[in-house]
Design a protein around this motif. Sequence first.
Motif, PDB file in Angstrom:
ATOM      1  N   ALA A   4       0.823  -1.271   0.094  1.00 41.56           N
ATOM      2  CA  ALA A   4       0.043   0.105  -0.008  1.00 41.56           C
ATOM      3  C   ALA A   4       1.053   1.311  -0.045  1.00 41.56           C
ATOM      4  O   ALA A   4       2.113   1.257   0.602  1.00 41.56           O
ATOM      5  N   VAL A   5       0.134   2.485  -0.627  1.00 39.42           N
ATOM      6  CA  VAL A   5       1.072   3.792  -0.430  1.00 39.42           C
ATOM      7  C   VAL A   5       0.838   4.264   0.916  1.00 39.42           C
ATOM      8  O   VAL A   5       0.118   4.247   1.609  1.00 39.42           O
ATOM      9  N   ARG A   6       2.176   4.754   1.531  1.00 42.61           N
ATOM     10  CA  ARG A   6       2.148   5.198   2.621  1.00 42.61           C
ATOM     11  C   ARG A   6       3.050   6.395   2.628  1.00 42.61           C
ATOM     12  O   ARG A   6       3.926   6.886   1.847  1.00 42.61           O
ATOM     13  N   PHE A   7       2.930   7.502   3.536  1.00 36.54           N
ATOM     14  CA  PHE A   7       3.794   8.516   3.899  1.00 36.54           C
ATOM     15  C   PHE A   7       3.551   8.826   5.316  1.00 36.54           C
ATOM     16  O   PHE A   7       2.648   8.813   5.982  1.00 36.54           O
ATOM     17  N   ASP A   8       4.930   9.129   5.834  1.00 38.50           N
ATOM     18  CA  ASP A   8       5.032   9.508   7.446  1.00 38.50           C
ATOM     19  C   ASP A   8       5.083  10.787   7.766  1.00 38.50           C
ATOM     20  O   ASP A   8       5.233  11.042   8.975  1.00 38.50           O
ATOM     21  N   GLU A   9       5.093  11.747   6.999  1.00 35.08           N
ATOM     22  CA  GLU A   9       5.183  13.191   7.236  1.00 35.08           C
ATOM     23  C   GLU A   9       4.940  14.039   5.920  1.00 35.08           C
ATOM     24  O   GLU A   9       4.887  13.571   5.051  1.00 35.08           O
ATOM     25  N   TYR A  10       4.228  15.288   6.224  1.00 36.65           N
ATOM     26  CA  TYR A  10       3.949  16.038   5.407  1.00 36.65           C
ATOM     27  C   TYR A  10       5.270  16.351   4.443  1.00 36.65           C
ATOM     28  O   TYR A  10       6.350  16.490   4.840  1.00 36.65           O
ATOM     29  N   GLY A  11       4.929  16.450   3.091  1.00 40.88           N
ATOM     30  CA  GLY A  11       6.264  16.833   2.204  1.00 40.88           C
ATOM     31  C   GLY A  11       5.850  16.778   0.776  1.00 40.88           C
ATOM     32  O   GLY A  11       4.724  16.533   0.391  1.00 40.88           O
ATOM     33  N   ASP A  12       7.105  16.755  -0.022  1.00 40.22           N
ATOM     34  CA  ASP A  12       6.726  16.667  -1.471  1.00 40.22           C
ATOM     35  C   ASP A  12       6.442  15.026  -1.941  1.00 40.22           C
ATOM     36  O   ASP A  12       6.473  14.199  -0.922  1.00 40.22           O
ATOM     37  N   ILE A  13       6.725  15.039  -2.987  1.00 38.17           N
ATOM     38  CA  ILE A  13       6.586  13.477  -3.765  1.00 38.17           C
ATOM     39  C   ILE A  13       7.471  12.437  -2.944  1.00 38.17           C
ATOM     40  O   ILE A  13       7.013  11.385  -2.930  1.00 38.17           O
ATOM     41  N   ASP A  14       8.745  12.961  -2.782  1.00 38.13           N
ATOM     42  CA  ASP A  14       9.539  12.160  -2.298  1.00 38.13           C
ATOM     43  C   ASP A  14       9.220  11.386  -0.569  1.00 38.13           C
ATOM     44  O   ASP A  14       9.970  10.339  -0.487  1.00 38.13           O
ATOM     45  N   VAL A  15       7.987  11.851  -0.194  1.00 35.45           N
ATOM     46  CA  VAL A  15       7.618  11.095   1.125  1.00 35.45           C
ATOM     47  C   VAL A  15       6.737   9.881   0.785  1.00 35.45           C
ATOM     48  O   VAL A  15       6.555   9.272   1.637  1.00 35.45           O
ATOM     49  N   LEU A  16       6.319   9.992  -0.378  1.00 33.64           N
ATOM     50  CA  LEU A  16       5.349   8.631  -0.918  1.00 33.64           C
ATOM     51  C   LEU A  16       6.441   7.522  -0.865  1.00 33.64           C
ATOM     52  O   LEU A  16       7.374   7.238  -1.427  1.00 33.64           O
ATOM     53  N   ARG A  17       5.801   6.460  -0.548  1.00 32.23           N
ATOM     54  CA  ARG A  17       6.540   4.891  -0.523  1.00 32.23           C
ATOM     55  C   ARG A  17       5.748   3.998  -0.730  1.00 32.23           C
ATOM     56  O   ARG A  17       4.267   4.215  -0.321  1.00 32.23           O
ATOM     57  N   VAL A  18       5.640   2.755  -1.153  1.00 31.93           N
ATOM     58  CA  VAL A  18       5.153   1.748  -1.191  1.00 31.93           C
ATOM     59  C   VAL A  18       5.536   0.540  -0.378  1.00 31.93           C
ATOM     60  O   VAL A  18       6.608   0.303  -0.338  1.00 31.93           O
ATOM     61  N   VAL A  19       4.947   0.248   0.643  1.00 30.32           N
ATOM     62  CA  VAL A  19       5.391  -0.589   1.703  1.00 30.32           C
ATOM     63  C   VAL A  19       4.274  -2.001   1.943  1.00 30.32           C
ATOM     64  O   VAL A  19       3.221  -1.878   1.335  1.00 30.32           O
ATOM     65  N   GLU A  20       5.042  -2.904   2.478  1.00 31.17           N
ATOM     66  CA  GLU A  20       4.223  -4.288   2.823  1.00 31.17           C
ATOM     67  C   GLU A  20       3.373  -3.886   4.137  1.00 31.17           C
ATOM     68  O   GLU A  20       3.779  -3.205   5.213  1.00 31.17           O
ATOM     69  N   VAL A  21       2.027  -4.213   4.103  1.00 33.46           N
ATOM     70  CA  VAL A  21       1.165  -4.102   5.395  1.00 33.46           C
ATOM     71  C   VAL A  21       0.260  -5.372   5.555  1.00 33.46           C
ATOM     72  O   VAL A  21       0.288  -6.370   4.684  1.00 33.46           O
ATOM     73  N   ASP A  22      -0.145  -5.528   6.769  1.00 32.32           N
ATOM     74  CA  ASP A  22      -1.025  -6.437   7.035  1.00 32.32           C
ATOM     75  C   ASP A  22      -2.367  -6.576   6.064  1.00 32.32           C
ATOM     76  O   ASP A  22      -2.732  -5.545   5.557  1.00 32.32           O
ATOM     77  N   ILE A  47      -3.271  17.215   0.723  1.00 35.29           N
ATOM     78  CA  ILE A  47      -3.308  16.685   1.841  1.00 35.29           C
ATOM     79  C   ILE A  47      -1.867  16.120   2.408  1.00 35.29           C
ATOM     80  O   ILE A  47      -1.284  16.481   3.395  1.00 35.29           O
ATOM     81  N   ARG A  48      -1.105  15.770   1.423  1.00 33.72           N
ATOM     82  CA  ARG A  48       0.195  15.077   1.726  1.00 33.72           C
ATOM     83  C   ARG A  48       0.826  16.287   1.859  1.00 33.72           C
ATOM     84  O   ARG A  48       2.182  16.270   2.926  1.00 33.72           O
ATOM     85  N   GLN A  49       0.987  17.377   1.241  1.00 35.69           N
ATOM     86  CA  GLN A  49       1.737  18.219   1.451  1.00 35.69           C
ATOM     87  C   GLN A  49       1.555  19.414   2.790  1.00 35.69           C
ATOM     88  O   GLN A  49       2.500  20.266   3.144  1.00 35.69           O
ATOM     89  N   PRO A  57      -6.570  17.021   8.297  1.00 32.15           N
ATOM     90  CA  PRO A  57      -5.195  16.674   8.973  1.00 32.15           C
ATOM     91  C   PRO A  57      -5.057  15.231   8.761  1.00 32.15           C
ATOM     92  O   PRO A  57      -5.916  14.384   8.675  1.00 32.15           O
ATOM     93  N   ALA A  58      -3.843  14.843   8.450  1.00 33.95           N
ATOM     94  CA  ALA A  58      -3.210  13.411   8.217  1.00 33.95           C
ATOM     95  C   ALA A  58      -2.951  12.744   9.858  1.00 33.95           C
ATOM     96  O   ALA A  58      -2.634  13.651  10.717  1.00 33.95           O
ATOM     97  N   THR A  59      -3.135  11.613   9.737  1.00 32.64           N
ATOM     98  CA  THR A  59      -2.774  10.692  10.867  1.00 32.64           C
ATOM     99  C   THR A  59      -1.528   9.849  10.433  1.00 32.64           C
ATOM    100  O   THR A  59      -1.765   8.932   9.459  1.00 32.64           O
ATOM    101  N   PHE A  60      -0.323   9.842  10.767  1.00 32.43           N
ATOM    102  CA  PHE A  60       0.799   9.266  10.179  1.00 32.43           C
ATOM    103  C   PHE A  60       0.957   7.780  11.268  1.00 32.43           C
ATOM    104  O   PHE A  60       0.664   7.711  12.413  1.00 32.43           O
ATOM    105  N   PRO A  61       1.387   6.870  10.260  1.00 33.77           N
ATOM    106  CA  PRO A  61       1.506   6.683   8.721  1.00 33.77           C
ATOM    107  C   PRO A  61       0.267   6.890   8.087  1.00 33.77           C
ATOM    108  O   PRO A  61      -0.577   6.378   8.731  1.00 33.77           O
ATOM    109  N   SER A  62       0.126   7.666   6.961  1.00 29.66           N
ATOM    110  CA  SER A  62      -1.113   7.884   6.276  1.00 29.66           C
ATOM    111  C   SER A  62      -0.981   6.941   4.984  1.00 29.66           C
ATOM    112  O   SER A  62       0.043   7.003   4.447  1.00 29.66           O
ATOM    113  N   GLY A  63      -2.341   6.386   4.624  1.00 23.41           N
ATOM    114  CA  GLY A  63      -2.375   6.003   3.265  1.00 23.41           C
ATOM    115  C   GLY A  63      -2.805   6.946   2.464  1.00 23.41           C
ATOM    116  O   GLY A  63      -3.081   8.202   3.002  1.00 23.41           O
TER     117      GLY A  63
END
Length: 306
Positions: A4-22, A47-49, A57-63
């Motif tokens: 799934a796509v996740r981001f852990d903080e507000y920011g530009d495109i480089d905060v996006l990542r694809v991670v394994e999730v349950d 929202i991501r920015q 507001p986002a709750t981290f880690p956010s999808g």
Amino acid sequence: MPRAVRFDEYGDIDVLRVVEVDRPAPGRGQALVRVKAAGINPGEAYIRQGLAADKWPATFPSGQGSDLAGIIEELGVDAGEFELGDEVFGFTHKRASQAEYVLVDIEDLVLMPTDVSWDEAGSLFVAGTTAYAAVRAVSLSEGDVVVVSGAAGGVGSLAAQLAKNAGATVIGLAGQANHAWLVEHGVVPVSYGEGALDRIQVASDGRIDAFIDTFGGGYVELALHLGVHADRINTVIDFDAATKYGVKAEANADAASAEVLSELAALIAKGVLEVPIARTYPLDDVRDAYRELEKRHTRGKIVLKP
């Protein structure tokens, strides 16, 4: 494990990542959908920015993501008439659709019509319901003349077609590269930029009844300069201008329902509404997808393919 796509903080495109999730498990009234297509939207970038943190507001880690189409893999209790293997489309309010699997409330799902593609259905929710609300807000009647800004974009392309279907003459503001597409869909193309007011007046023969702004950046003021009454101007993006000038700002939240999605999908199946697909990307290329989206020159929708 699913990804799934996740981001852990507000920011530009480089905060996006694809991670394994349950793998999610459906609860009462929910379905687990294996996603085949998930459209992306400008609001998700805001929202991501962190540009909408005061309102959403986002709750981290956010999808990320609302739009989706896919196949039901599991069902919770009280799943209504849905069955395993059903092909469905719909939405989630959990910022979770940009993933291989997503939990969706049954009431937010619709069975796929046979003549609608995965990409169209999977990118219909945000843009489609926003366009639907915007057209409804300006109360179009047969013979009205309406201007749509950003008329080849994700929302604008649908709003222009829905306005045309309502019997209006539609003037679409767009770049030259999109003029042929607009003409093919019965829309009068007008180039944006310096001199747009004069070009609109020429194209409309001086009569403009309504204005739908899907782009922002001064179009509310332009509509007022053109003599359009405030209650027939709707912006889906320039909320400051809506407050300042008393124009309408009806958008996705005003039409977010499975019933509206069913209505829009029926129009696609009948061939009277097209969801233009600019490009598709695999889930791993989510950064590239948003990089293209944020240029704001896309015709129609960009879709992730998990």
